[in-house]
Scaffold this motif. Structure first.
Motif, PDB file in Angstrom:
ATOM      1  N   TYR A   1       0.830  -1.213   0.000  1.00 31.56           N
ATOM      2  CA  TYR A   1       0.000   0.000   0.000  1.00 31.56           C
ATOM      3  C   TYR A   1       0.864   1.263   0.000  1.00 31.56           C
ATOM      4  O   TYR A   1       0.613   2.206  -0.753  1.00 31.56           O
ATOM      5  CB  TYR A   1      -0.932   0.009   1.207  1.00 31.56           C
ATOM      6  N   LYS A   2       1.894   1.266   0.829  1.00 28.66           N
ATOM      7  CA  LYS A   2       2.718   2.466   0.964  1.00 28.66           C
ATOM      8  C   LYS A   2       3.878   2.531  -0.020  1.00 28.66           C
ATOM      9  O   LYS A   2       4.286   3.626  -0.431  1.00 28.66           O
ATOM     10  CB  LYS A   2       3.262   2.565   2.392  1.00 28.66           C
ATOM     11  N   GLY A   3       4.426   1.374  -0.387  1.00 28.50           N
ATOM     12  CA  GLY A   3       5.627   1.385  -1.224  1.00 28.50           C
ATOM     13  C   GLY A   3       5.507   0.681  -2.548  1.00 28.50           C
ATOM     14  O   GLY A   3       6.421   0.752  -3.369  1.00 28.50           O
ATOM     15  N   GLY A   4       4.382  -0.006  -2.778  1.00 27.00           N
ATOM     16  CA  GLY A   4       4.219  -0.748  -4.016  1.00 27.00           C
ATOM     17  C   GLY A   4       5.177  -1.933  -4.088  1.00 27.00           C
ATOM     18  O   GLY A   4       5.670  -2.413  -3.068  1.00 27.00           O
ATOM     19  N   ASN A   5       5.455  -2.374  -5.291  1.00 29.09           N
ATOM     20  CA  ASN A   5       6.408  -3.460  -5.516  1.00 29.09           C
ATOM     21  C   ASN A   5       7.243  -3.078  -6.738  1.00 29.09           C
ATOM     22  O   ASN A   5       6.804  -3.226  -7.879  1.00 29.09           O
ATOM     23  CB  ASN A   5       5.666  -4.785  -5.765  1.00 29.09           C
ATOM     24  N   ASN A   6       8.424  -2.568  -6.480  1.00 28.46           N
ATOM     25  CA  ASN A   6       9.287  -2.089  -7.567  1.00 28.46           C
ATOM     26  C   ASN A   6       9.659  -3.198  -8.547  1.00 28.46           C
ATOM     27  O   ASN A   6       9.805  -2.961  -9.752  1.00 28.46           O
ATOM     28  CB  ASN A   6      10.561  -1.460  -6.998  1.00 28.46           C
ATOM     29  N   ALA A   7       9.815  -4.398  -8.041  1.00 29.48           N
ATOM     30  CA  ALA A   7      10.236  -5.511  -8.882  1.00 29.48           C
ATOM     31  C   ALA A   7       9.201  -5.854  -9.950  1.00 29.48           C
ATOM     32  O   ALA A   7       9.548  -6.167 -11.097  1.00 29.48           O
ATOM     33  CB  ALA A   7      10.525  -6.739  -8.025  1.00 29.48           C
ATOM     34  N   SER A   8       7.930  -5.777  -9.573  1.00 30.62           N
ATOM     35  CA  SER A   8       6.865  -6.139 -10.516  1.00 30.62           C
ATOM     36  C   SER A   8       6.176  -4.927 -11.129  1.00 30.62           C
ATOM     37  O   SER A   8       5.324  -5.058 -12.007  1.00 30.62           O
ATOM     38  CB  SER A   8       5.820  -7.022  -9.822  1.00 30.62           C
ATOM     39  N   GLY A   9       6.531  -3.740 -10.649  1.00 26.37           N
ATOM     40  CA  GLY A   9       5.952  -2.516 -11.202  1.00 26.37           C
ATOM     41  C   GLY A   9       4.619  -2.122 -10.611  1.00 26.37           C
ATOM     42  O   GLY A   9       3.888  -1.314 -11.198  1.00 26.37           O
ATOM     43  N   VAL A  10       4.290  -2.669  -9.442  1.00 26.92           N
ATOM     44  CA  VAL A  10       3.040  -2.288  -8.764  1.00 26.92           C
ATOM     45  C   VAL A  10       3.240  -0.951  -8.073  1.00 26.92           C
ATOM     46  O   VAL A  10       4.145  -0.801  -7.246  1.00 26.92           O
ATOM     47  CB  VAL A  10       2.620  -3.355  -7.725  1.00 26.92           C
ATOM     48  N   ALA A  11       2.422   0.022  -8.426  1.00 22.80           N
ATOM     49  CA  ALA A  11       2.531   1.353  -7.820  1.00 22.80           C
ATOM     50  C   ALA A  11       1.938   1.351  -6.416  1.00 22.80           C
ATOM     51  O   ALA A  11       1.044   0.557  -6.104  1.00 22.80           O
ATOM     52  CB  ALA A  11       1.804   2.381  -8.684  1.00 22.80           C
ATOM     53  N   ALA A  12       2.435   2.236  -5.574  1.00 24.81           N
ATOM     54  CA  ALA A  12       1.928   2.355  -4.211  1.00 24.81           C
ATOM     55  C   ALA A  12       0.502   2.900  -4.223  1.00 24.81           C
ATOM     56  O   ALA A  12       0.207   3.883  -4.893  1.00 24.81           O
ATOM     57  CB  ALA A  12       2.826   3.282  -3.405  1.00 24.81           C
TER      58      ALA A  12
ATOM     59  N   ALA B   1      -3.564  -3.541 -10.948  1.00 23.07           N
ATOM     60  CA  ALA B   1      -4.069  -4.834 -10.466  1.00 23.07           C
ATOM     61  C   ALA B   1      -3.531  -5.995 -11.290  1.00 23.07           C
ATOM     62  O   ALA B   1      -3.334  -7.100 -10.759  1.00 23.07           O
ATOM     63  CB  ALA B   1      -5.592  -4.830 -10.488  1.00 23.07           C
ATOM     64  N   ALA B   2      -3.275  -5.762 -12.574  1.00 24.78           N
ATOM     65  CA  ALA B   2      -2.770  -6.826 -13.449  1.00 24.78           C
ATOM     66  C   ALA B   2      -1.408  -7.340 -12.989  1.00 24.78           C
ATOM     67  O   ALA B   2      -1.031  -8.479 -13.298  1.00 24.78           O
ATOM     68  CB  ALA B   2      -2.679  -6.326 -14.885  1.00 24.78           C
ATOM     69  N   LYS B   3      -0.677  -6.517 -12.265  1.00 24.78           N
ATOM     70  CA  LYS B   3       0.665  -6.887 -11.813  1.00 24.78           C
ATOM     71  C   LYS B   3       0.690  -7.419 -10.377  1.00 24.78           C
ATOM     72  O   LYS B   3       1.741  -7.822  -9.889  1.00 24.78           O
ATOM     73  CB  LYS B   3       1.597  -5.683 -11.914  1.00 24.78           C
ATOM     74  N   MET B   4      -0.460  -7.408  -9.732  1.00 22.45           N
ATOM     75  CA  MET B   4      -0.521  -7.836  -8.337  1.00 22.45           C
ATOM     76  C   MET B   4      -0.746  -9.337  -8.226  1.00 22.45           C
ATOM     77  O   MET B   4      -1.503  -9.925  -8.999  1.00 22.45           O
ATOM     78  CB  MET B   4      -1.634  -7.093  -7.593  1.00 22.45           C
ATOM     79  N   THR B   5      -0.120  -9.952  -7.246  1.00 26.67           N
ATOM     80  CA  THR B   5      -0.340 -11.370  -6.972  1.00 26.67           C
ATOM     81  C   THR B   5      -1.574 -11.522  -6.101  1.00 26.67           C
ATOM     82  O   THR B   5      -2.068 -10.550  -5.510  1.00 26.67           O
ATOM     83  CB  THR B   5       0.863 -11.985  -6.251  1.00 26.67           C
TER      84      THR B   5
END
Length: 208
Positions: A125-136, A188-192
Motif C-alpha cells: 500500500y505504501k511502497g508498491g512493488n518495484n520488482a513487478s511494477g506495482v505502484a503504491a 491490479a494486473a501486476k498484483m499477486t
C-alpha cells in the motif's frame, strides 16, 4: 448609434454570463432528500451507508462526486453489476446528487484487518512493488486511505475486505473498466493474489 452599440454589448455580456453560469452550474444534492431516496439502498449498503454484508461497499463518508460517478457508470453500463444496474437506471442526476449528499455525510464505522497480513499489505500500500511494477496505493488514495476528491480517487479506509478483493480482481481480469486511463487495471494486473489479499486487509484496518 452609441445607444444601439451599448444595447448590443449589454446583450453580449448577458449572453456570455448566462453561458458561463450554465457551464459552471452544478446540481446540488440534498442530504435530507437523499435519506428518503436511500430506502431502496439499505438492504445492501445499510441505512447509514455502513454495509454489514462484506460483498457490498460501505458508502458512508465516501466522496460525493465519486458516488455520483459510480451511479452514472452503472446507469450507462460503463460499470456492470447485475444488482446495481437496474437500481441505477431510473435515477435522475438530482437523485444521484441527493443520494451522494446523504451517504457522504454519514459517519464511517471502522473496519478490522487480519493482523497476520497487514505487514505485506502495508508494504504494498505504501511502497508498491518495484520488482513487478506495482505502484503504491498511497500515491492516489493517501497514506491513511482518505482518497483525493479533487482527482475523484475514492476513500478506502475501513472498507469491506471482501469488496476490495473483488474489485481488485475485477480490475485485474478487465471485468471492471471504468477507471480513468486504465490506472487500476494496469496496477491490479501486476498484483499477486497474496498482495491483493494483504492490501485489502490493510485497507480495512486503516483509520482516518
Amino acid at each position: 448609434m452609441k445607444k444601439a452599440l451599448l444595447l448590443v454589448l449589454t446583450g453580449m455580456a448577458i449572453s456570455v454570463a448566462t453561458s458561463v453560469w450554465a457551464e459552471e452550474g452544478k446540481i446540488v444534492g440534498n442530504a435530507d432528500a437523499g435519506k428518503t431516496k436511500s430506502a431502496t439502498c439499505t438492504a445492501c449498503h445499510g441505512a447509514d451507508g455502513n454495509s454489514t454484508n462484506p460483498e457490498w461497499p460501505k458508502l458512508a463518508a465516501q466522496h460525493a462526486n465519486y458516488i455520483i460517478k459510480q451511479l452514472t457508470n452503472f446507469k450507462n453500463d460503463e460499470r456492470t453489476n447485475a444488482t446495481m444496474a437496474p437500481m441505477a437506471k431510473p435515477l435522475s442526476e438530482q437523485d444521484m446528487a441527493d443520494l451522494a449528499a446523504y451517504f457522504s455525510s454519514q459517519s464511517l464505522k471502522p473496519g478490522e484487518a487480519d493482523q497476520t497480513q497487514v505487514a505485506l499489505g502495508e508494504q504494498v500500500y505504501k511502497g508498491g512493488n518495484n520488482a513487478s511494477g506495482v505502484a503504491a496505493c498511497a500515491a492516489c488514495h493517501g497514506p491513511n486511505g482518505a482518497g483525493n476528491p479533487a482527482s475523484n480517487f475514492p476513500s478506502l479506509h475501513g472498507q469491506q475486505t471482501t469488496y476490495i478483493k473483488n474489485q481488485l480482481n475485477a480490475f485485474r481480469k478487465g471485468e471492471r473498466a471504468n477507471d480513468a486511463g486504465k490506472m487500476m487495471r494496469n496496477i491490479a494486473a501486476k498484483m499477486t493474489d497474496a498482495e491483493i489479499n494483504a492490501v485489502a486487509e490493510y485497507i480495512a484496518g486503516l483509520k482516518q
